[in-house]
Write an enzyme that holds these catalytic residues in place. Structure first.
Site, PDB file in Angstrom:
ATOM      1  N   MET A  32       2.813 -12.672  34.331  1.00 22.77           N
ATOM      2  CA  MET A  32       2.811 -11.953  32.435  1.00 22.77           C
ATOM      3  C   MET A  32       4.070 -10.632  32.503  1.00 22.77           C
ATOM      4  O   MET A  32       3.523  -9.865  31.653  1.00 22.77           O
ATOM      5  CB  MET A  32       1.132 -11.183  31.902  1.00 22.77           C
ATOM      6  CG  MET A  32       0.357 -12.358  32.067  1.00 22.77           C
ATOM      7  SD  MET A  32      -1.367 -12.496  30.959  1.00 22.77           S
ATOM      8  CE  MET A  32      -2.167 -11.070  32.384  1.00 22.77           C
ATOM      9  N   HIS A  39       5.310  -9.754  42.501  1.00 19.08           N
ATOM     10  CA  HIS A  39       6.462 -11.269  41.790  1.00 19.08           C
ATOM     11  C   HIS A  39       7.224 -11.730  42.613  1.00 19.08           C
ATOM     12  O   HIS A  39       7.792 -12.941  42.540  1.00 19.08           O
ATOM     13  CB  HIS A  39       6.664 -11.083  40.777  1.00 19.08           C
ATOM     14  CG  HIS A  39       4.957 -10.780  39.470  1.00 19.08           C
ATOM     15  ND1 HIS A  39       5.057  -9.048  39.396  1.00 19.08           N
ATOM     16  CD2 HIS A  39       4.606 -11.056  38.430  1.00 19.08           C
ATOM     17  CE1 HIS A  39       3.604  -9.525  38.277  1.00 19.08           C
ATOM     18  NE2 HIS A  39       3.536 -10.713  38.709  1.00 19.08           N
ATOM     19  N   GLY A 149       0.011 -15.714  43.253  1.00 26.12           N
ATOM     20  CA  GLY A 149      -0.783 -15.232  44.257  1.00 26.12           C
ATOM     21  C   GLY A 149      -1.665 -15.422  44.810  1.00 26.12           C
ATOM     22  O   GLY A 149      -2.965 -15.568  43.294  1.00 26.12           O
ATOM     23  N   GLN A 150      -2.390 -15.009  45.981  1.00 29.91           N
ATOM     24  CA  GLN A 150      -3.420 -15.371  47.097  1.00 29.91           C
ATOM     25  C   GLN A 150      -4.443 -13.615  46.206  1.00 29.91           C
ATOM     26  O   GLN A 150      -5.473 -13.869  45.976  1.00 29.91           O
ATOM     27  CB  GLN A 150      -3.738 -15.022  48.241  1.00 29.91           C
ATOM     28  CG  GLN A 150      -4.603 -15.179  49.330  1.00 29.91           C
ATOM     29  CD  GLN A 150      -5.522 -16.353  48.733  1.00 29.91           C
ATOM     30  OE1 GLN A 150      -4.666 -17.266  48.133  1.00 29.91           O
ATOM     31  NE2 GLN A 150      -6.495 -16.619  48.211  1.00 29.91           N
ATOM     32  N   ASP A 152      -5.174 -12.682  43.243  1.00 28.89           N
ATOM     33  CA  ASP A 152      -6.154 -13.298  41.809  1.00 28.89           C
ATOM     34  C   ASP A 152      -6.452 -14.611  42.712  1.00 28.89           C
ATOM     35  O   ASP A 152      -6.386 -15.818  42.440  1.00 28.89           O
ATOM     36  CB  ASP A 152      -5.089 -13.990  40.543  1.00 28.89           C
ATOM     37  CG  ASP A 152      -4.800 -12.878  40.519  1.00 28.89           C
ATOM     38  OD1 ASP A 152      -5.823 -11.051  40.080  1.00 28.89           O
ATOM     39  OD2 ASP A 152      -3.209 -12.298  40.209  1.00 28.89           O
ATOM     40  N   ARG A 189      -1.330  -3.528  37.010  1.00 28.96           N
ATOM     41  CA  ARG A 189      -2.014  -2.503  36.639  1.00 28.96           C
ATOM     42  C   ARG A 189      -2.214  -1.331  36.825  1.00 28.96           C
ATOM     43  O   ARG A 189      -2.338   0.265  36.118  1.00 28.96           O
ATOM     44  CB  ARG A 189      -3.477  -2.619  36.279  1.00 28.96           C
ATOM     45  CG  ARG A 189      -3.729  -3.833  35.506  1.00 28.96           C
ATOM     46  CD  ARG A 189      -5.352  -4.589  35.374  1.00 28.96           C
ATOM     47  NE  ARG A 189      -5.287  -5.332  34.495  1.00 28.96           N
ATOM     48  CZ  ARG A 189      -4.981  -6.238  34.329  1.00 28.96           C
ATOM     49  NH1 ARG A 189      -5.302  -7.046  35.541  1.00 28.96           N
ATOM     50  NH2 ARG A 189      -6.200  -7.241  33.014  1.00 28.96           N
TER      51      ARG A 189
HETATM   52  O1  PAF Z   1      -1.731 -14.552  37.112  1.00 32.34           O
HETATM   53  C1  PAF Z   1      -0.995 -13.525  36.213  1.00 32.34           C
HETATM   54  O2  PAF Z   1      -0.345 -13.412  35.845  1.00 32.34           O
HETATM   55  C2  PAF Z   1      -2.084 -14.693  34.650  1.00 32.34           C
HETATM   56  O3  PAF Z   1      -2.938 -15.033  34.644  1.00 32.34           O
HETATM   57  C3  PAF Z   1      -0.942 -16.154  34.187  1.00 32.34           C
HETATM   58  C4  PAF Z   1      -1.431 -16.752  35.810  1.00 32.34           C
HETATM   59  C5  PAF Z   1       0.776 -15.482  34.305  1.00 32.34           C
HETATM   60  C6  PAF Z   1      -1.196 -16.703  33.227  1.00 32.34           C
HETATM   61  O4  PAF Z   1      -1.197 -15.342  32.456  1.00 32.34           O
END
Ligand code: PAF
Length: 282
Positions: A32, A39, A149-150, A152, A189
């Site tokens: 996002m 990332h 990513g782990q 989440d 965040r």
């Molecule tokens: O983890 C995220 O950044 C979002 O949930 C994803 C997987 C890009 C879906 O919008």
């Protein structure tokens, strides 16, 4: 891996055309935006395993259950492109809401069961938004692999379940959590924390490690392991815990007794900012 800016495409048609000509295999990194070192680690992993790396940047309105969270979500396209390029992205898809959900869009993808506890209970509709966008991204990209990513952990489980259930051929690759030196898990965040909240936020990691230490010294009672996390969090006045969990890592059902692998996890608010973290056991 080069450090030049990746090619940017904006519409579904441009993405399809770019991918039709791209060397295979393709690795997909859905994001996002507000890209950070976490990332970058996904993109680097994708670049090490694929000829083409596609990063998608789309702040998906469907997965935000709080409008203010969606509006305040950090956005910085130029910085994102620099980071994505330096980490090895070849192509970046930055669609508009209308590209992703064109007029007349009526489909939604919902996984039951796994989406009900934890993040699902705290954020109604969140996972339906995630699985809907991820199904679109996997369908459009037709990638050999997609990287998540782990941090989440529940999202990862839910996406794996969805891809398996729907027979989507993309391999879902899990990547480890990247942390600040003080233990705070990287998150887009984190930039919204005040200096005081930022100083307090590593309490999540300390709470997870306190429960891990209890586990390593032989504790197997789920309530006592959850209690160890809650006790630590209670010491930090800026931290407002939403949940602490010691659950089965496959089903996310809370454990009475830890008899095998388990997932410790938590969501904690610092003012308007909600942070999550987790730690697998053993
Ligand atoms: O983890 C995220 O950044 C979002 O949930 C994803 C997987 C890009 C879906 O919008």
């Amino acid at each position: 891996m080069g450090s030049s800016l990746p090619r940017v495409v904006r519409t579904r048609a441009e993405l399809r055309a770019a991918l039709a000509a791209a060397p295979r295999p393709v690795g997909l990194v859905p994001t996002m935006g507000a890209l950070h070192e976490g990332h970058a680690s996904l993109i680097r992993r994708a670049a090490s395993q694929n000829e083409t790396v596609v990063v998608t940047i789309f702040v998906n309105p469907l997965q935000f259950n709080e409008k203010s969270d969606f509006e305040k979500y950090p956005r910085d396209e130029a910085a994102d492109l620099r980071l994505a390029g330096a980490a090895g992205a070849s192509l970046v898809w930055i669609p508009t809401v209308e590209d992703v959900y064109p007029a007349g869009f009526q489909t939604s993808v919902r996984v039951s069961g796994l989406t009900e506890p934890l993040e699902g209970a705290a954020r109604p509709g969140h996972f339906e938004g995630v699985t809907t966008i991820v199904a679109i991204l996997l369908g459009l990209a037709g990638a050999e692999r997609a990287y998540f990513g782990q941090k989440d952990a529940q999202q990862l489980l839910v996406v794996r379940r969805m891809a398996g259930d729907l027979g989507i051929g993309t391999e879902i690759v899990a990547c480890p959590i990247v942390r600040e030196p003080d233990g705070l898990a990287l998150s887009s965040r984190n930039v919204r924390l005040t200096p005081e909240q930022r100083a307090a936020a590593p309490v999540l990691r300390r709470a997870l490690l306190a429960a891990r230490a209890r586990f390593e010294s032989g504790e197997r009672d789920g309530d006592l392991l959850r209690g160890a996390m809650s006790e630590l969090l209670a010491v930090e006045p800026l931290a407002a815990p939403e949940y602490v969990s010691c659950a089965d890592p496959g089903t996310l059902a809370e454990l009475t007794t830890v008899g095998g692998p388990a997932l410790l996890s938590m969501a904690v608010r610092f003012g308007a900012v909600r942070l999550i973290d987790n730690e697998p056991l053993p």
